[in-house]
Design a protein around this motif. Sequence first.
Motif, PDB file in Angstrom:
ATOM      1  N   MET A  76       0.840  -1.202   0.000  1.00 56.45           N
ATOM      2  CA  MET A  76       0.000   0.000   0.000  1.00 56.45           C
ATOM      3  C   MET A  76       0.873   1.249   0.000  1.00 56.45           C
ATOM      4  SD  MET A  76      -2.482   1.494   2.986  1.00 56.45           S
ATOM      5  CE  MET A  76      -3.969   0.639   2.593  1.00 56.45           C
ATOM      6  N   ILE A  77       0.599   2.125  -0.933  1.00 53.74           N
ATOM      7  CA  ILE A  77       1.372   3.371  -0.997  1.00 53.74           C
ATOM      8  C   ILE A  77       0.545   4.509  -0.392  1.00 53.74           C
ATOM      9  CG2 ILE A  77       2.504   5.034  -2.512  1.00 53.74           C
ATOM     10  CD1 ILE A  77       2.918   2.767  -4.525  1.00 53.74           C
ATOM     11  N   ILE A  78       1.114   5.164   0.580  1.00 52.00           N
ATOM     12  CA  ILE A  78       0.486   6.344   1.188  1.00 52.00           C
ATOM     13  C   ILE A  78       1.439   7.522   1.029  1.00 52.00           C
ATOM     14  CG2 ILE A  78      -0.479   7.354   3.273  1.00 52.00           C
ATOM     15  CD1 ILE A  78      -0.971   4.554   4.343  1.00 52.00           C
ATOM     16  N   ASP A  79       0.899   8.599   0.483  1.00 53.74           N
ATOM     17  CA  ASP A  79       1.680   9.820   0.304  1.00 53.74           C
ATOM     18  C   ASP A  79       1.450  10.703   1.535  1.00 53.74           C
ATOM     19  OD1 ASP A  79       2.810  12.212  -0.430  1.00 53.74           O
ATOM     20  OD2 ASP A  79       1.785  12.351  -2.365  1.00 53.74           O
ATOM     21  N   VAL A  80       2.503  10.900   2.325  1.00 50.00           N
ATOM     22  CA  VAL A  80       2.346  11.649   3.577  1.00 50.00           C
ATOM     23  C   VAL A  80       2.483  13.155   3.376  1.00 50.00           C
ATOM     24  CG1 VAL A  80       4.758  11.743   4.370  1.00 50.00           C
ATOM     25  CG2 VAL A  80       2.919  11.404   6.048  1.00 50.00           C
ATOM     26  N   ASN A  81       2.748  13.570   2.128  1.00 50.30           N
ATOM     27  CA  ASN A  81       3.075  14.980   1.887  1.00 50.30           C
ATOM     28  C   ASN A  81       2.396  15.486   0.626  1.00 50.30           C
ATOM     29  OD1 ASN A  81       4.302  17.514   1.844  1.00 50.30           O
ATOM     30  ND2 ASN A  81       6.217  16.740   0.951  1.00 50.30           N
ATOM     31  N   ALA A  82       1.104  15.787   0.725  1.00 49.29           N
ATOM     32  CA  ALA A  82       0.374  16.307  -0.433  1.00 49.29           C
ATOM     33  C   ALA A  82      -0.482  17.500  -0.010  1.00 49.29           C
ATOM     34  CB  ALA A  82      -0.493  15.213  -1.050  1.00 49.29           C
ATOM     35  N   PHE A  83      -0.973  18.209  -1.019  1.00 46.17           N
ATOM     36  CA  PHE A  83      -1.751  19.428  -0.777  1.00 46.17           C
ATOM     37  C   PHE A  83      -2.960  19.458  -1.714  1.00 46.17           C
ATOM     38  CE2 PHE A  83       2.552  20.448   0.446  1.00 46.17           C
ATOM     39  CZ  PHE A  83       2.439  21.293   1.540  1.00 46.17           C
ATOM     40  N   LEU A  84      -3.932  20.226  -1.327  1.00 49.52           N
ATOM     41  CA  LEU A  84      -5.024  20.637  -2.209  1.00 49.52           C
ATOM     42  C   LEU A  84      -5.223  22.135  -2.025  1.00 49.52           C
ATOM     43  CD1 LEU A  84      -7.566  17.721  -1.620  1.00 49.52           C
ATOM     44  CD2 LEU A  84      -6.293  18.178  -3.742  1.00 49.52           C
ATOM     45  N   GLY A  85      -5.762  22.777  -3.067  1.00 45.52           N
ATOM     46  CA  GLY A  85      -6.024  24.211  -2.953  1.00 45.52           C
ATOM     47  C   GLY A  85      -5.029  25.041  -3.731  1.00 45.52           C
ATOM     48  N   HIS A  86      -5.062  26.330  -3.473  1.00 41.40           N
ATOM     49  CA  HIS A  86      -4.230  27.282  -4.212  1.00 41.40           C
ATOM     50  C   HIS A  86      -3.089  27.802  -3.356  1.00 41.40           C
ATOM     51  CE1 HIS A  86      -7.045  27.501  -7.568  1.00 41.40           C
ATOM     52  NE2 HIS A  86      -8.014  27.486  -6.673  1.00 41.40           N
ATOM     53  N   TYR A  87      -2.035  28.192  -4.046  1.00 38.55           N
ATOM     54  CA  TYR A  87      -0.883  28.798  -3.384  1.00 38.55           C
ATOM     55  C   TYR A  87      -0.717  30.209  -3.954  1.00 38.55           C
ATOM     56  CZ  TYR A  87       3.979  29.343  -1.820  1.00 38.55           C
ATOM     57  OH  TYR A  87       5.139  29.779  -1.242  1.00 38.55           O
ATOM     58  N   ALA A  88      -0.484  31.164  -3.087  1.00 40.30           N
ATOM     59  CA  ALA A  88      -0.541  32.565  -3.531  1.00 40.30           C
ATOM     60  C   ALA A  88       0.557  32.932  -4.520  1.00 40.30           C
ATOM     61  CB  ALA A  88      -0.457  33.487  -2.313  1.00 40.30           C
ATOM     62  N   PHE A  89       1.698  32.283  -4.442  1.00 41.40           N
ATOM     63  CA  PHE A  89       2.855  32.772  -5.184  1.00 41.40           C
ATOM     64  C   PHE A  89       3.148  32.007  -6.465  1.00 41.40           C
ATOM     65  CE2 PHE A  89       4.375  34.050  -0.752  1.00 41.40           C
ATOM     66  CZ  PHE A  89       3.775  35.291  -0.854  1.00 41.40           C
ATOM     67  N   ARG A  90       2.412  30.975  -6.731  1.00 37.08           N
ATOM     68  CA  ARG A  90       2.675  30.199  -7.949  1.00 37.08           C
ATOM     69  C   ARG A  90       1.426  29.402  -8.308  1.00 37.08           C
ATOM     70  NH1 ARG A  90       5.047  25.000  -8.639  1.00 37.08           N
ATOM     71  NH2 ARG A  90       5.858  24.912  -6.520  1.00 37.08           N
ATOM     72  N   ARG A  91       1.185  29.264  -9.617  1.00 41.78           N
ATOM     73  CA  ARG A  91       0.059  28.441 -10.045  1.00 41.78           C
ATOM     74  C   ARG A  91       0.318  26.979  -9.686  1.00 41.78           C
ATOM     75  NH1 ARG A  91      -1.087  26.528 -16.172  1.00 41.78           N
ATOM     76  NH2 ARG A  91       0.921  25.562 -15.729  1.00 41.78           N
ATOM     77  N   LEU A  92      -0.695  26.349  -9.165  1.00 42.64           N
ATOM     78  CA  LEU A  92      -0.638  24.906  -8.970  1.00 42.64           C
ATOM     79  C   LEU A  92      -1.637  24.250  -9.914  1.00 42.64           C
ATOM     80  CD1 LEU A  92      -0.580  24.561  -5.064  1.00 42.64           C
ATOM     81  CD2 LEU A  92       1.365  24.566  -6.637  1.00 42.64           C
ATOM     82  N   ARG A  93      -1.212  23.163 -10.564  1.00 39.06           N
ATOM     83  CA  ARG A  93      -2.141  22.354 -11.348  1.00 39.06           C
ATOM     84  C   ARG A  93      -2.516  21.121 -10.528  1.00 39.06           C
ATOM     85  NH1 ARG A  93       0.767  21.438 -17.113  1.00 39.06           N
ATOM     86  NH2 ARG A  93       2.096  20.161 -15.793  1.00 39.06           N
ATOM     87  N   HIS A  94      -3.544  20.440 -10.967  1.00 42.87           N
ATOM     88  CA  HIS A  94      -3.964  19.192 -10.313  1.00 42.87           C
ATOM     89  C   HIS A  94      -4.209  19.418  -8.815  1.00 42.87           C
ATOM     90  CE1 HIS A  94      -2.453  17.706 -14.083  1.00 42.87           C
ATOM     91  NE2 HIS A  94      -1.218  17.994 -13.759  1.00 42.87           N
ATOM     92  N   ASN A  95      -4.749  20.553  -8.482  1.00 44.43           N
ATOM     93  CA  ASN A  95      -4.904  20.903  -7.064  1.00 44.43           C
ATOM     94  C   ASN A  95      -6.340  20.752  -6.567  1.00 44.43           C
ATOM     95  OD1 ASN A  95      -5.749  23.030  -8.651  1.00 44.43           O
ATOM     96  ND2 ASN A  95      -4.987  24.612  -7.271  1.00 44.43           N
ATOM     97  N   ARG A  96      -7.196  20.143  -7.407  1.00 40.86           N
ATOM     98  CA  ARG A  96      -8.517  19.743  -6.950  1.00 40.86           C
ATOM     99  C   ARG A  96      -8.469  18.257  -6.583  1.00 40.86           C
ATOM    100  NH1 ARG A  96     -12.886  22.955  -8.323  1.00 40.86           N
ATOM    101  NH2 ARG A  96     -13.826  21.686  -6.671  1.00 40.86           N
TER     102      ARG A  96
END
Lengths: 273, 266
Positions: B1-21
């Motif tokens: 089982m792979i668990i990613d302990v370090n991920a985000f959702l949402g927007h970041y003020a200083f740079r565009r994020l893709r795939h953030n939904r």
Amino acid sequence: MRYRTIEDVKRLGHPVIDCHMHVRSERGDPAGGLDIRHCDQIIEANAKLGITLSCVIDLNVTGPQPYEMFHRANDRAAAAAARHPNHMRAWCFVNPGDPRAMEEIEQRVRDENFIGVKLYNQHRLDDPMLDPILDRCAVWGVPVLSHAGRPNDAETRARQPKISDASHFAAAARKHPGTMIIEAHLGGGGDWEWALKYLRDAPSVYVDIAGSVVDEDMMDRTVAAIGAERLLFATDMTYEGSMAKALDAELSNEEFSGLMGRNFQRILARRAI
Amino acid sequence: MIIDVNAFLGHYAFRRLRHNRASELLAIMDHFGIVRACVASADAILYRDSHMGNVLLREETLPHSERFWCYATINPAYAEWRHDLRQCLAWGFKGLRLYPKHHGYSLQDPETARLIEAAAEAGLPVSIPVRVEDPRQRHWLDIEATVSIEEVLAAAERHRIATFILTESVPPLQPDAAIWARMRRVNLYLEMSRMTAVMENSIGFLIQHLGEDRVLFGTGLPFKTPSASFLKMLALDAPDEAKRKVFGENTRHIFGEPPRYPQNKE
């Protein structure tokens, strides 16, 4: 979304070229010999990731760099290439402000078949002092790989006051349109978005994708800005991150092949000495 | 089982994020076989009231709760953090996220200590990123300071009942350093997305000196491109059992499996 794998790299059928990698000296001694163990580790790492050719510079490039130092550093790069002749080639590093810089370039690039010239941050790339070197490389049809960055933090700016950013590369390219100039490590830690603005209109400037910054959209933004023909795969010691940027980029098979080696082979093929 | 302990959702003020939904991140997770991601709100990093980021994160992850474990981003220097923590606990958030540099407090502050103790009592691990972005590419309004491993280690020594996760970390590479003995005595785990498995092999070094139970798989998605961490696991010269722990077993243990979501059948 398209994610490639290392198996896709190994299936390419042509050399996979890391155009910017470093060897180092024993115990970090600038006067010492090549660190053989480290050199051999590069070959081991390359095997894991499908890289077949590393273009190396000695790691000792900082500081004032008088002739004796960069000459010794180039001896180590030559030793690495001689140790692994099918898997390593050497760049000639010089401090362009040293009066014997051209002498070193002639020895290494013309006489010893080094790839081209590697510059660090001793002088900016558009400094008139560099004109003879850039002109000579144009005549010889060999590339110039230069350290680069647009650092926005005070520490790096203080430590590297003469680092060249993309505006200096663009200015140098305007002065020397026949010279193949490579901006090192787009992911090397500076403001890569800022760099893309200048690189769009600098068609003779290539970009190596190395560096520890692996921003998710860096590669696709770069391709959108400057196309894929000017992109070169490199690690600059950040192996998995640099390879990941290549694997995760939205590229056609032909563009991917170019990034991983064909584009750099075309550069090497222009050699005219 | 792979668990990613370090991920985000949402927007970041200083740079565009893709795939953030959530749906977009899930598509990447499915491609790479990531069963579950521990996600923090990217909005919460720079919102004045970071709890609004938690609100958005809950809305975004609610339809996919079996795939996401949420970090509650709490600022102990801001008003009424206890209310925010209680609400996040009621929503089923599984971890605490701190940004001491961005939010302007110290891990030694008394109020921070009270928050860490409260999280520990509620069973939430405390996650702290060393940094959000490389300071060399910082926006001119962003900070330059990063969180040191020493700061987090000192906090872990003060709060023995708490579990700490240091994301975006690079381990010290001095084999004889006293820091290793200190790290072994506390509940401190290091996420590996900024480490390497070739040449200096900092992941292997960390496993050797701290143990395979203390290293956690993370990607940094969607800030960072995902293949980097998978290549590190591919290149890592370690037994399958050790890789299995790093890939997910350790994180599952920290977050207190069995999961609280009844729809999870794994």
